[in-house]
Design an enzyme around this catalytic site. Structure first.
Site, short mmCIF file in Angstrom:
data_model
loop_
_atom_site.label_atom_id
_atom_site.label_comp_id
_atom_site.label_asym_id
_atom_site.label_seq_id
_atom_site.Cartn_x
_atom_site.Cartn_y
_atom_site.Cartn_z
N ASP A 139 -1.04 0.78 -4.77
CA ASP A 139 0.41 0.80 -4.91
C ASP A 139 0.70 0.19 -6.29
O ASP A 139 -0.01 -0.72 -6.71
CB ASP A 139 1.06 -0.03 -3.80
CG ASP A 139 2.55 -0.12 -3.98
OD1 ASP A 139 3.18 0.95 -4.07
OD2 ASP A 139 3.08 -1.24 -4.01
N ASP A 191 0.79 -4.65 -1.81
CA ASP A 191 1.27 -6.03 -1.80
C ASP A 191 1.63 -6.51 -0.40
O ASP A 191 2.03 -7.65 -0.21
CB ASP A 191 2.46 -6.22 -2.75
CG ASP A 191 3.63 -5.30 -2.41
OD1 ASP A 191 3.60 -4.70 -1.31
OD2 ASP A 191 4.55 -5.18 -3.23
N ASP A 249 3.93 -1.77 2.55
CA ASP A 249 2.77 -0.88 2.61
C ASP A 249 1.99 -0.94 3.92
O ASP A 249 0.89 -0.39 3.99
CB ASP A 249 1.81 -1.21 1.45
CG ASP A 249 2.47 -1.03 0.10
OD1 ASP A 249 3.20 -0.03 -0.07
OD2 ASP A 249 2.27 -1.88 -0.79
#
Length: 416
Positions: free
Chosen positions: A120, A313, A317
């Site tokens: 990400d 993080d 997610d």
């Protein structure tokens, strides 16, 4: 305030304690092997003690019973049963010392097979410290108006981009002037400020609201602002790469591991970051559900036996962390979702720890197979010596306890 039992620290301690319950395939094999190996060895020793004196002239039971006892002592699987789990335990402990919490030895094994790492972007490869760098006006509005309306609309959002706009405005926001706030997932936000209808978000939101604007593609992370459905201009917000991000991608390439970046940014912003880092593939303008879809496509295209890791993080997610072969949450000490969902938790914000985790996993596996090869080789050698009457009980003791101690000491190397 939370009870200690509900805190992230408590959950981290729990996952470390429970890590040993999730065994690697090698551990499971050795446990199963020992279950069948032990009765076979006992039966074999009994045959050595009984059969030769019956069929070979001049042989005594006392001699062959001694040989059988020597073989029995040598054949004890202590070195395998103790040193291999200890090797994985040492790997988990060694990783913990470096701020990497692995939930089980099965994930250590899986890390050795990783061939694709999906990142990400925001907060993982970048610092997530957004700063307003430019305000472009349109239709007679000025920069102060654009920034003020954007700050008011975003005032109740906890998104890093919203915080950067509020910080740039740097004036007390009168919450009584704001009403009708409506957040539109993956697009932006709408709100009423006094009598004005404010629309703040990306290009998709402008098109959805049929707001006329002259620029769709703008380089960087862009927040468009419209007042009463009239386009007022846009705010450019910049994020910076983490110091170790580029080195992480370079080291992955050296290990022949592919890299993929997923981001909600527009194409131009994603392309700029991907080129700076040397990312192999990147996907842009993604909603959380789009990220799950892309990780599933990557998993389907990955050859059997290879693994895909996702690094995020841990805030938005969780679905992707759960779907990947190995979910790695970064800097997630304050995120319960990360601790619960991820298979590996990195306690700092450095993406270089992904490389460290892979290196520890490979070192652990190497040491485990060294112990298997060494223990089996030495034991087979001394068993043959015992059958032919060359090895004494002292050699048998070395073949058992000596090999076990050496294997244990070798397993402990992974903790350094």
């Amino acid at each position: 305030t939370k009870l200690f039992s509900e805190s992230s620290i408590s959950r981290i301690l729990e996952l470390v304690e429970n890590a040993v319950s999730k065994k690697a395939e090698t551990e499971k094999f050795i446990t199963t092997f020992a279950k069948y190996y032990t009765p076979v060895v006992v039966f074999g020793a009994l045959m050595i003690a009984v059969i030769p004196p019956l069929f070979i002239t001049g042989q005594t039971y006392s001699d062959w019973i001694y040989r059988a006892l020597v073989v029995l002592v040598i054949s004890c699987p202590c070195a395998l049963v103790i040193s291999i789990p200890l090797g994985y335990f040492g790997g988990i402990g060694g990783a913990s010392r470096k701020g990497i919490l692995v939930k089980g030895s099965n994930y250590l094994d899986a890390l050795t097979k990783v061939k694709t790492v999906v990142f990400d972007k925001t907060g993982t490869l970048t610092k997530g410290n957004f700063v307003v760098t430019q305000i472009v006006t349109a239709n007679g509005y000025n920069e102060k108006d654009i920034l003020r309306y954007a700050a008011y609309a975003e005032s109740n959002s906890n998104h890093p981009i919203a915080k950067s706009i509020i910080d740039a405005y740097d004036t007390k926001i009168q919450q009584g002037e704001i009403s009708g706030v409506k957040e539109i997932s993956g697009k932006g936000i709408k709100a009423r400020v006094n009598k004005d209808e404010i629309t703040v978000g990306n290009d998709k939101l402008l098109h959805a609201e049929n707001i006329q604007h002259d620029k769709c593609e703008v380089e960087g992370t862009v927040i468009h602002v419209a007042i009463n459905s009239i386009y007022a201009g846009y705010i450019i917000i910049s994020d910076t790469l983490k110091d170790s991000a580029q080195e992480t991608i370079t080291l992955l390439k050296k290990k022949d591991i592919g890299s993929v970046m997923l981001t909600g940014d527009n194409k131009n912003a994603a392309e700029i970051f991907a080129e700076k880092l040397g990312i192999d593939k990147y996907y842009y303008e993604l909603l959380p559900e789009d990220k799950v879809k892309h990780i599933e496509e990557i998993l389907q295209s990955t050859p059997k036996g290879n693994k895909v890791a996702f690094v995020g993080d841990g805030i938005n997610d969780s679905p992707v962390l759960a779907r990947a072969d190995i979910g790695i949450a970064m800097g997630a000490l304050g995120s319960d979702a990360a601790v619960e969902t991820a298979d590996v938790v990195l306690m700092t914000d450095s993406p270089l720890q992904v490389i460290t985790a892979i290196d520890i996993a490979k070192k652990t596996r190497k040491i485990v197979w060294q112990n298997i090869g060494f223990a089996m080789g030495v034991k087979l050698f001394f068993i043959l010596l015992g059958i032919f009457g060359i090895a004494t009980m002292w050699e048998a003791v070395f073949g058992d306890m000596g090999v076990a101690i050496i294997a244990i000491l070798n397993a402990m190397r992974v903790m350094k």
